[in-house]
Design a protein around this motif. Sequence first.
Motif, PDB file in Angstrom:
ATOM      1  N   SER A 148       0.827  -1.215   0.000  1.00 12.43           N
ATOM      2  CA  SER A 148       0.000   0.000   0.000  1.00 12.43           C
ATOM      3  C   SER A 148       0.857   1.259   0.000  1.00 12.43           C
ATOM      4  O   SER A 148       0.511   2.254  -0.647  1.00 12.43           O
ATOM      5  N   LEU A 149       1.971   1.232   0.724  1.00  6.31           N
ATOM      6  CA  LEU A 149       2.855   2.401   0.739  1.00  6.31           C
ATOM      7  C   LEU A 149       3.485   2.643  -0.639  1.00  6.31           C
ATOM      8  O   LEU A 149       3.585   3.788  -1.086  1.00  6.31           O
ATOM      9  N   ILE A 150       3.899   1.576  -1.303  1.00  7.06           N
ATOM     10  CA  ILE A 150       4.479   1.730  -2.637  1.00  7.06           C
ATOM     11  C   ILE A 150       3.423   2.262  -3.611  1.00  7.06           C
ATOM     12  O   ILE A 150       3.682   3.187  -4.386  1.00  7.06           O
ATOM     13  N   LYS A 151       2.223   1.678  -3.562  1.00  6.79           N
ATOM     14  CA  LYS A 151       1.143   2.130  -4.439  1.00  6.79           C
ATOM     15  C   LYS A 151       0.770   3.581  -4.123  1.00  6.79           C
ATOM     16  O   LYS A 151       0.607   4.405  -5.030  1.00  6.79           O
ATOM     17  N   GLY A 152       0.666   3.911  -2.839  1.00  3.05           N
ATOM     18  CA  GLY A 152       0.337   5.279  -2.436  1.00  3.05           C
ATOM     19  C   GLY A 152       1.413   6.268  -2.834  1.00  3.05           C
ATOM     20  O   GLY A 152       1.120   7.380  -3.269  1.00  3.05           O
ATOM     21  N   LEU A 153       2.682   5.866  -2.702  1.00  3.17           N
ATOM     22  CA  LEU A 153       3.784   6.750  -3.084  1.00  3.17           C
ATOM     23  C   LEU A 153       3.770   7.013  -4.586  1.00  3.17           C
ATOM     24  O   LEU A 153       3.895   8.161  -5.026  1.00  3.17           O
ATOM     25  N   PHE A 154       3.609   5.957  -5.370  1.00  3.36           N
ATOM     26  CA  PHE A 154       3.630   6.117  -6.819  1.00  3.36           C
ATOM     27  C   PHE A 154       2.506   7.034  -7.291  1.00  3.36           C
ATOM     28  O   PHE A 154       2.745   8.019  -7.996  1.00  3.36           O
ATOM     29  N   PHE A 155       1.285   6.726  -6.922  1.00  2.00           N
ATOM     30  CA  PHE A 155       0.165   7.552  -7.377  1.00  2.00           C
ATOM     31  C   PHE A 155       0.117   8.882  -6.639  1.00  2.00           C
ATOM     32  O   PHE A 155      -0.357   9.882  -7.176  1.00  2.00           O
ATOM     33  N   GLY A 156       0.631   8.898  -5.404  1.00  2.00           N
ATOM     34  CA  GLY A 156       0.666  10.134  -4.645  1.00  2.00           C
ATOM     35  C   GLY A 156       1.567  11.191  -5.254  1.00  2.00           C
ATOM     36  O   GLY A 156       1.328  12.392  -5.104  1.00  2.00           O
ATOM     37  N   LEU A 157       2.611  10.765  -5.952  1.00  4.09           N
ATOM     38  CA  LEU A 157       3.488  11.730  -6.620  1.00  4.09           C
ATOM     39  C   LEU A 157       2.717  12.574  -7.622  1.00  4.09           C
ATOM     40  O   LEU A 157       2.985  13.765  -7.795  1.00  4.09           O
ATOM     41  N   PHE A 158       1.746  11.962  -8.281  1.00  2.00           N
ATOM     42  CA  PHE A 158       0.950  12.681  -9.275  1.00  2.00           C
ATOM     43  C   PHE A 158      -0.254  13.374  -8.641  1.00  2.00           C
ATOM     44  O   PHE A 158      -0.545  14.523  -8.956  1.00  2.00           O
ATOM     45  N   VAL A 159      -0.930  12.677  -7.741  1.00  2.00           N
ATOM     46  CA  VAL A 159      -2.137  13.234  -7.121  1.00  2.00           C
ATOM     47  C   VAL A 159      -1.794  14.469  -6.297  1.00  2.00           C
ATOM     48  O   VAL A 159      -2.530  15.455  -6.313  1.00  2.00           O
ATOM     49  N   SER A 160      -0.666  14.449  -5.601  1.00  2.00           N
ATOM     50  CA  SER A 160      -0.270  15.593  -4.772  1.00  2.00           C
ATOM     51  C   SER A 160      -0.069  16.853  -5.601  1.00  2.00           C
ATOM     52  O   SER A 160      -0.343  17.951  -5.134  1.00  2.00           O
ATOM     53  N   ALA A 161       0.399  16.684  -6.814  1.00  2.00           N
ATOM     54  CA  ALA A 161       0.606  17.852  -7.682  1.00  2.00           C
ATOM     55  C   ALA A 161      -0.712  18.536  -8.005  1.00  2.00           C
ATOM     56  O   ALA A 161      -0.758  19.769  -8.129  1.00  2.00           O
ATOM     57  N   PHE A 162      -1.771  17.763  -8.135  1.00  2.00           N
ATOM     58  CA  PHE A 162      -3.071  18.334  -8.484  1.00  2.00           C
ATOM     59  C   PHE A 162      -3.896  18.725  -7.259  1.00  2.00           C
ATOM     60  O   PHE A 162      -4.763  19.592  -7.357  1.00  2.00           O
ATOM     61  N   ALA A 163      -3.652  18.105  -6.131  1.00  2.00           N
ATOM     62  CA  ALA A 163      -4.453  18.369  -4.940  1.00  2.00           C
ATOM     63  C   ALA A 163      -3.856  19.448  -4.041  1.00  2.00           C
ATOM     64  O   ALA A 163      -4.561  19.995  -3.198  1.00  2.00           O
ATOM     65  N   SER A 164      -2.578  19.757  -4.201  1.00  2.00           N
ATOM     66  CA  SER A 164      -1.956  20.759  -3.325  1.00  2.00           C
ATOM     67  C   SER A 164      -2.551  22.136  -3.593  1.00  2.00           C
ATOM     68  O   SER A 164      -3.102  22.405  -4.656  1.00  2.00           O
ATOM     69  N   ARG A 165      -2.437  22.993  -2.583  1.00  2.00           N
ATOM     70  CA  ARG A 165      -3.029  24.326  -2.671  1.00  2.00           C
ATOM     71  C   ARG A 165      -1.999  25.345  -2.204  1.00  2.00           C
ATOM     72  O   ARG A 165      -1.495  25.258  -1.084  1.00  2.00           O
ATOM     73  N   LYS A 166      -1.680  26.271  -3.064  1.00  2.00           N
ATOM     74  CA  LYS A 166      -0.723  27.320  -2.706  1.00  2.00           C
ATOM     75  C   LYS A 166      -1.402  28.323  -1.765  1.00  2.00           C
ATOM     76  O   LYS A 166      -2.602  28.533  -1.849  1.00  2.00           O
ATOM     77  N   PRO A 167      -0.616  28.942  -0.889  1.00  2.00           N
ATOM     78  CA  PRO A 167      -1.213  29.960  -0.012  1.00  2.00           C
ATOM     79  C   PRO A 167      -1.723  31.144  -0.835  1.00  2.00           C
ATOM     80  O   PRO A 167      -1.110  31.537  -1.822  1.00  2.00           O
ATOM     81  N   GLU A 168      -2.870  31.671  -0.428  1.00  2.00           N
ATOM     82  CA  GLU A 168      -3.423  32.825  -1.118  1.00  2.00           C
ATOM     83  C   GLU A 168      -2.752  34.081  -0.547  1.00  2.00           C
ATOM     84  O   GLU A 168      -2.797  34.339   0.651  1.00  2.00           O
TER      85      GLU A 168
END
Length: 175
Positions: A148-168
């Motif tokens: 699960s950690l390997i799967k989460g890390l792999f897909f998390g690399l891409f998902v985090s780019a789209f889900a992150s939020r810069k400070p306003e």
Amino acid sequence: MEKVTLRNDAVRYGTFLGIVAIVFAVAGMFWQSGWLSLLSLAVYVTLLYIFTKRHAARYDAAEGCSYGRCLKFILFMALFEGILAGAYQIVAVNWLFEARYEEIMAQTLAAVEATGIYTRDQIQLVGEMATRMTHSPIWVIASGIFGSLIKGLFFGLFVSAFASRKPEVFSRNNE
């Protein structure tokens, strides 16, 4: 806004991901299909994005939610998903679907034997080791968490780019 807690969100959403993984594991045991695997992957990535986006939205607008924070959240979710999936695997192999797992193991070993690469003794040794490992709770939980950690890390690399939020920059909290 309520206080953001990584642990509470990760446990809640990771448990939900674990339940979804269990449902797909049970379905995959009886209906082996490439489409089911593809659907499982699509559901996993979609839920990962939704949960990470929901967690990121709970942070203050002035603070935002960085890429690293999103990835950390995904890894914690994957940890709890792995624990739950490993616990299910222990119950399934030892009590719920014991005959089905033995049948799958026998089919797999017969397919390996049909290749002619390995001797009968080698295949028997591998079968005994595999049986011991699938009935060992420590190995099953550890492999569930690791997978699960390997799967989460792999897909998390891409998902985090789209889900992150810069400070306003012009948020009310920055005044």
